[in-house]
Design an enzyme around this catalytic site. Sequence first.
Site, PDB file in Angstrom:
ATOM      1  N   ASP A 173       0.820  -1.215   0.000  1.00 44.06           N
ATOM      2  CA  ASP A 173       0.000   0.000   0.000  1.00 44.06           C
ATOM      3  C   ASP A 173       0.856   1.269   0.000  1.00 44.06           C
ATOM      4  OD1 ASP A 173      -2.356   1.409  -0.014  1.00 44.06           O
ATOM      5  OD2 ASP A 173      -2.655   1.304   2.153  1.00 44.06           O
ATOM      6  N   ASN A 180     -10.741  -2.043  -5.793  1.00 48.28           N
ATOM      7  CA  ASN A 180      -9.906  -1.187  -6.643  1.00 48.28           C
ATOM      8  C   ASN A 180     -10.482  -0.995  -8.052  1.00 48.28           C
ATOM      9  OD1 ASN A 180      -6.769  -2.450  -5.225  1.00 48.28           O
ATOM     10  ND2 ASN A 180      -7.990  -0.678  -4.592  1.00 48.28           N
TER      11      ASN A 180
HETATM   12  C1  IPE Z   1      -5.477  -2.550  -0.370  1.00 52.54           C
HETATM   13  O1  IPE Z   1      -5.105  -1.232  -0.480  1.00 52.54           O
HETATM   14  C2  IPE Z   1      -5.437  -3.213  -1.716  1.00 52.54           C
HETATM   15  C3  IPE Z   1      -4.099  -3.418  -2.274  1.00 52.54           C
HETATM   16  C4  IPE Z   1      -2.974  -3.087  -1.741  1.00 52.54           C
HETATM   17  C5  IPE Z   1      -4.092  -4.057  -3.564  1.00 52.54           C
HETATM   18  P1  IPE Z   1      -6.186  -0.057  -0.691  1.00 52.54           P
HETATM   19  O2  IPE Z   1      -5.419   1.187  -0.778  1.00 52.54           O
HETATM   20  O3  IPE Z   1      -7.068  -0.385  -1.823  1.00 52.54           O
HETATM   21  O4  IPE Z   1      -7.034  -0.161   0.646  1.00 52.54           O
HETATM   22  P2  IPE Z   1      -7.780   0.976   1.471  1.00 52.54           P
HETATM   23  O5  IPE Z   1      -8.684   1.665   0.510  1.00 52.54           O
HETATM   24  O6  IPE Z   1      -6.736   1.883   2.022  1.00 52.54           O
HETATM   25  O7  IPE Z   1      -8.490   0.240   2.561  1.00 52.54           O
HETATM   26  C1  IPE Z   2      -1.460   0.263  -3.470  1.00 52.36           C
HETATM   27  O1  IPE Z   2      -1.212   1.648  -3.452  1.00 52.36           O
HETATM   28  C2  IPE Z   2      -1.574  -0.285  -4.868  1.00 52.36           C
HETATM   29  C3  IPE Z   2      -2.940  -0.635  -5.295  1.00 52.36           C
HETATM   30  C4  IPE Z   2      -4.002  -0.628  -4.542  1.00 52.36           C
HETATM   31  C5  IPE Z   2      -3.108  -1.019  -6.698  1.00 52.36           C
HETATM   32  P1  IPE Z   2      -2.420   2.686  -3.515  1.00 52.36           P
HETATM   33  O2  IPE Z   2      -2.740   2.929  -4.941  1.00 52.36           O
HETATM   34  O3  IPE Z   2      -3.537   2.234  -2.672  1.00 52.36           O
HETATM   35  O4  IPE Z   2      -1.734   3.974  -2.903  1.00 52.36           O
HETATM   36  P2  IPE Z   2      -2.357   4.946  -1.787  1.00 52.36           P
HETATM   37  O5  IPE Z   2      -2.782   4.088  -0.638  1.00 52.36           O
HETATM   38  O6  IPE Z   2      -3.508   5.647  -2.422  1.00 52.36           O
HETATM   39  O7  IPE Z   2      -1.245   5.840  -1.427  1.00 52.36           O
HETATM   40 MG    MG Z   3      -3.992   2.465  -0.707  1.00 54.00          MG
END
Ligand code: IPE
Ligand code: IPE
Ligand code: MG
Length: 267
Positions: free
Chosen positions: A27, A75
């Site tokens: 993340d 996502n």
């Molecule tokens: C979890 O991260 C999903 C992945 C790392 C693929 P998200 O960024 O989607 O989760 P939330 O929205 O912070 O809970």
């Molecule tokens: C995790 O990073 C990757 C995916 C969920 C694909 P994020 O895209 O959630 O990055 P933040 O949490 O918004 O910084």
């Molecule tokens: Mg994230």
Amino acid sequence: MQENTILTPESVQASGEIPQHVSIIMDGNGRWAGARFRPRVFGHHKGALAVRRAVETARKLGVKYLTLYAFSDENWGRPAYEVSAVMDLLEKYINRELSNLNQNGIRLNAIGELHRLPERTKKILDQAILQLSGNSQMVLTLCLSYGGRSELSEAFKKIASKIEAGQLTSSQISAELIGNYLWTAGMPDPDLMIRTSGELRLSNFLLWQHAYSEMYFCKSSWPDFSETHFLEAVQSFQSRQRRFGLIREASRPLTLEELEELKREEH
Ligand code: IPE
Ligand code: IPE
Ligand code: MG
């Protein structure tokens, strides 16, 4: 181990047990990019390089299963350009890393609602899984279009249809049976779960399988997640006492005096 000792995979191997299965919520790509005045997709590109590092570190440590949360059910709700950039990156990652994964004896696996992936991505993924299927040093599982609740719903549907067909009775349902209907069937539960970027939540990741996993939350964003961060997480795992609801020390019944003492306080 001393605080200022430089960690290496070898020193961490020598200092204790290596978790058999490590799961990671990768993340913080978007925030990492935002802090550098770059678009979110820039962060995903950097994140793909961190995946390579994490796979190499896990392999050096002798981790047998590495499970990476790469794209969640939720996502799909992100802007279309970001979703397609993540899919493109996934294809790029597979094409770029295939021979390296093979040289390191790594098998590839993918779990999630894979039918939702773009056709080309799915095809590249399937081909890579087939090509690496003979390897046995480590299993790299990518969670794609993955959600713990979808996984459980699917499992319950399959179990219910077996019952309807008279191939199973409801009294046969057990935790073990449910585990056999999950996408992770045949894999041990994660011993250690790591989440980067400072968020303290599971975000629908392996809800059933993380029942007794040790959790490690790291402030670093995923693009900055280094070998040292990984080794620190494993070192933290080694310092913990896993109890699975049991006790380690000897226990004895209360003495009469202790019973009296408790009674006095309870009245
Ligand atoms: C979890 O991260 C999903 C992945 C790392 C693929 P998200 O960024 O989607 O989760 P939330 O929205 O912070 O809970
Ligand atoms: C995790 O990073 C990757 C995916 C969920 C694909 P994020 O895209 O959630 O990055 P933040 O949490 O918004 O910084
Ligand atoms: Mg994230």
